[in-house]
Write a protein that holds these residues in place. Structure first.
Motif, PDB file in Angstrom:
ATOM      1  N   THR A 136       0.877  -1.033   0.213  1.00 13.91           N
ATOM      2  CA  THR A 136      -0.338   0.285  -0.252  1.00 13.91           C
ATOM      3  C   THR A 136       0.869   1.613   0.095  1.00 13.91           C
ATOM      4  N   ILE A 137       1.809   1.532   0.929  1.00 16.82           N
ATOM      5  CA  ILE A 137       2.653   2.835   1.092  1.00 16.82           C
ATOM      6  C   ILE A 137       3.390   3.006  -0.435  1.00 16.82           C
ATOM      7  N   GLN A 138       3.873   1.669  -0.678  1.00 14.74           N
ATOM      8  CA  GLN A 138       4.496   1.897  -2.696  1.00 14.74           C
ATOM      9  C   GLN A 138       3.791   2.348  -3.294  1.00 14.74           C
ATOM     10  N   GLU A 139       2.415   1.908  -4.001  1.00 15.11           N
ATOM     11  CA  GLU A 139       1.561   2.287  -3.928  1.00 15.11           C
ATOM     12  C   GLU A 139       0.917   4.197  -3.413  1.00 15.11           C
ATOM     13  N   LEU A 140       1.168   4.340  -2.630  1.00 11.63           N
ATOM     14  CA  LEU A 140       0.916   5.658  -2.511  1.00 11.63           C
ATOM     15  C   LEU A 140       2.433   6.523  -2.224  1.00 11.63           C
ATOM     16  N   GLN A 141       3.113   5.726  -2.927  1.00 13.97           N
ATOM     17  CA  GLN A 141       4.435   6.791  -3.424  1.00 13.97           C
ATOM     18  C   GLN A 141       4.412   7.326  -4.521  1.00 13.97           C
ATOM     19  N   GLN A 142       3.887   6.467  -4.878  1.00  9.84           N
ATOM     20  CA  GLN A 142       3.124   6.427  -6.981  1.00  9.84           C
ATOM     21  C   GLN A 142       2.517   7.660  -6.711  1.00  9.84           C
ATOM     22  N   LEU A 143       0.998   7.590  -6.066  1.00 14.78           N
ATOM     23  CA  LEU A 143       0.173   8.401  -5.551  1.00 14.78           C
ATOM     24  C   LEU A 143       0.756   9.857  -5.432  1.00 14.78           C
ATOM     25  N   VAL A 144       1.652   9.922  -5.431  1.00 18.52           N
ATOM     26  CA  VAL A 144       2.047  11.516  -4.617  1.00 18.52           C
ATOM     27  C   VAL A 144       2.670  11.910  -6.005  1.00 18.52           C
ATOM     28  N   ILE A 145       3.793  11.314  -7.359  1.00 14.84           N
ATOM     29  CA  ILE A 145       3.682  11.866  -8.110  1.00 14.84           C
ATOM     30  C   ILE A 145       2.414  12.018  -8.958  1.00 14.84           C
ATOM     31  N   SER A 146       1.421  10.971  -9.151  1.00 13.87           N
ATOM     32  CA  SER A 146       0.628  11.564  -9.843  1.00 13.87           C
ATOM     33  C   SER A 146      -0.585  12.515  -9.474  1.00 13.87           C
ATOM     34  N   MET A 147      -0.647  12.239  -8.708  1.00 15.69           N
ATOM     35  CA  MET A 147      -1.387  13.702  -7.918  1.00 15.69           C
ATOM     36  C   MET A 147      -0.905  15.057  -8.739  1.00 15.69           C
ATOM     37  N   GLY A 148       0.454  15.384  -7.847  1.00 10.67           N
ATOM     38  CA  GLY A 148       1.217  16.371  -8.756  1.00 10.67           C
ATOM     39  C   GLY A 148       0.889  16.587 -10.028  1.00 10.67           C
ATOM     40  N   VAL A 149       0.965  15.935 -10.919  1.00 10.04           N
ATOM     41  CA  VAL A 149       0.646  15.999 -12.289  1.00 10.04           C
ATOM     42  C   VAL A 149      -1.138  15.951 -12.581  1.00 10.04           C
ATOM     43  N   LEU A 150      -1.615  15.182 -11.610  1.00  9.38           N
ATOM     44  CA  LEU A 150      -3.161  15.595 -12.158  1.00  9.38           C
ATOM     45  C   LEU A 150      -3.597  16.912 -11.752  1.00  9.38           C
ATOM     46  N   LEU A 151      -3.019  18.220 -10.369  1.00 12.28           N
ATOM     47  CA  LEU A 151      -2.552  19.112 -10.230  1.00 12.28           C
ATOM     48  C   LEU A 151      -2.745  20.275 -11.932  1.00 12.28           C
ATOM     49  N   VAL A 152      -1.525  19.732 -11.526  1.00 11.79           N
ATOM     50  CA  VAL A 152      -0.971  20.508 -13.128  1.00 11.79           C
ATOM     51  C   VAL A 152      -2.420  21.108 -14.591  1.00 11.79           C
ATOM     52  N   THR A 153      -2.762  19.090 -14.270  1.00 14.61           N
ATOM     53  CA  THR A 153      -3.458  19.020 -15.409  1.00 14.61           C
ATOM     54  C   THR A 153      -4.651  19.372 -15.628  1.00 14.61           C
ATOM     55  N   VAL A 154      -5.255  19.642 -13.994  1.00 16.58           N
ATOM     56  CA  VAL A 154      -6.443  20.293 -13.814  1.00 16.58           C
ATOM     57  C   VAL A 154      -5.629  21.692 -13.878  1.00 16.58           C
ATOM     58  N   ILE A 155      -5.304  22.256 -13.561  1.00 14.49           N
ATOM     59  CA  ILE A 155      -5.396  23.855 -13.809  1.00 14.49           C
ATOM     60  C   ILE A 155      -5.201  24.517 -14.911  1.00 14.49           C
ATOM     61  N   LEU A 156      -4.070  23.174 -16.114  1.00 12.89           N
ATOM     62  CA  LEU A 156      -4.418  23.807 -17.361  1.00 12.89           C
ATOM     63  C   LEU A 156      -5.618  23.856 -18.436  1.00 12.89           C
ATOM     64  N   THR A 157      -6.962  22.721 -17.524  1.00 12.16           N
ATOM     65  CA  THR A 157      -8.093  22.811 -18.654  1.00 12.16           C
ATOM     66  C   THR A 157      -8.910  23.758 -18.067  1.00 12.16           C
ATOM     67  N   GLY A 158      -8.304  24.632 -16.966  1.00  9.93           N
ATOM     68  CA  GLY A 158      -9.579  26.100 -16.719  1.00  9.93           C
ATOM     69  C   GLY A 158     -10.013  26.189 -14.673  1.00  9.93           C
ATOM     70  N   GLU A 159      -9.734  25.078 -14.351  1.00  9.33           N
ATOM     71  CA  GLU A 159     -10.031  25.111 -12.172  1.00  9.33           C
ATOM     72  C   GLU A 159      -8.663  25.675 -11.875  1.00  9.33           C
ATOM     73  N   SER A 160      -9.374  26.644 -10.532  1.00  9.58           N
ATOM     74  CA  SER A 160      -8.368  27.578  -9.699  1.00  9.58           C
ATOM     75  C   SER A 160      -8.232  27.308  -8.760  1.00  9.58           C
ATOM     76  N   PRO A 161      -7.131  27.147  -7.843  1.00 13.78           N
ATOM     77  CA  PRO A 161      -6.773  26.886  -6.870  1.00 13.78           C
ATOM     78  C   PRO A 161      -7.515  27.254  -6.052  1.00 13.78           C
TER      79      PRO A 161
END
Length: 290
Positions: A136-161
């Motif tokens: 589970t921790i292994q997948e959580l470590q991978q998710l941290v990187i993925s969530m960074g990509v997700l936040l950048v993508t969400v902002i690029l699609t027009g959402e504001s923090p």
């Protein structure tokens, strides 16, 4: 001459105990805490070695869900028209994919965590729950990187923090608690059900389609298909759908999940974690035998 005493009675008579027994649950949890460094190191080393043989290395943990999302966007968003009536469908789809993939990969890995490490289990004495936890921790470590990509993508699609984004760690914590419990349950089942790993891909695919990753549940089930309201409610209460919907409500301004979603997330997290630990611990002295 009296009948020779059985080995079990003889051992009990002289106070002998099995070398590998099942400790009481509080003691077991304490043993897990004492081995937290081993669990973290084991998870990290697996993460590093997983993509060491590929040219792109760790980038694959981000590229895989992105490529899957691109394929699903073409199939469900464009060809099948799944993006209709959904604001910011790219962010909608990508959030669903990343959140679902975290649970999918954790549960699948948990099912193999015991049966795939029999040599380690038979060679060393440690709490067997360390293995599902490490996965589970292994997948959580991978998710941290993925969530960074997700936040950048969400902002690029027009959402504001917004300040609501600060709720993301809460959702991920509850999802991680659920994932740990589910991984423990599947870890034990994987030791006795030899065909489980063959069935899991079909179960995961069905779960994917039932979790509203590609479509808005209420719109598709009630408005489009004309099915009863209770069916849409049942789909929202599905744990994967609950975590997806709550995360979408945080990241996408035009998305409003049902109010019951956060209650569902909390109940699934606490209930699955407690039941998973208890269920796994009950068979602690049987792992690795046979």
């Amino acid at each position: 001459m009296s009948q020779p005493e059985s080995l079990a009675k003889l051992a009990e008579k002289y106070g002998l105990r099995p070398a590998i027994g099942r400790p009481r649950l509080p003691v077991y949890l304490l043993q897990l805490w004492e081995r937290r460094h081993f669990i973290l190191t084991y998870a990290t080393s697996r993460n590093v070695s997983k993509y060491s043989g590929s040219a792109l290395g760790q980038l694959w943990q981000v590229l895989t869900p992105l490529l899957n999302a691109a394929i699903y966007y073409v199939m469900f968003g464009l060809i099948l028209g799944g993006s209709k009536n959904i604001d910011n469908y790219p962010a909608f789809l990508l959030t669903g994919m990343f959140v679902f993939t975290y649970t999918q990969r954790t549960v699948t890995a948990g099912a193999k965590s015991i049966s795939g490490n029999l040599s380690l289990i038979r060679a060393l004495h440690f709490p067997r729950a360390s293995l599902p936890l490490a996965y589970t921790i292994q997948e959580l470590q991978q998710l941290v990187i993925s969530m960074g990509v997700l936040l950048v993508t969400v902002i690029l699609t027009g959402e504001s923090p917004t300040w609501f984004w600060l709720m993301m760690p809460v959702v991920l914590l509850l999802q991680t608690m659920f994932n740990v419990g589910a991984g423990l349950v599947l870890g034990r089942l994987g030791t006795s059900m030899r065909d489980l790993n063959q069935l899991l891909p079909f179960i995961m695919r069905t779960w994917l389609y039932a979790s509203g990753v590609f479509f808005a549940i209420h719109d598709k089930v009630v408005n489009s298909a004309g099915l009863p309201e209770w069916l849409a409610t049942a789909m929202y209460l599905n744990p994967a759908a609950s975590y997806i919907e709550w995360m979408r409500g945080i990241l996408i301004s035009g998305h409003t999940p049902p109010g019951m979603v956060w209650v569902s997330c909390a109940c699934w997290a606490a209930g699955t974690l407690a039941a998973g630990f208890w269920y796994f611990w009950r068979a602690e002295d049987r792992y690795g035998r046979g």
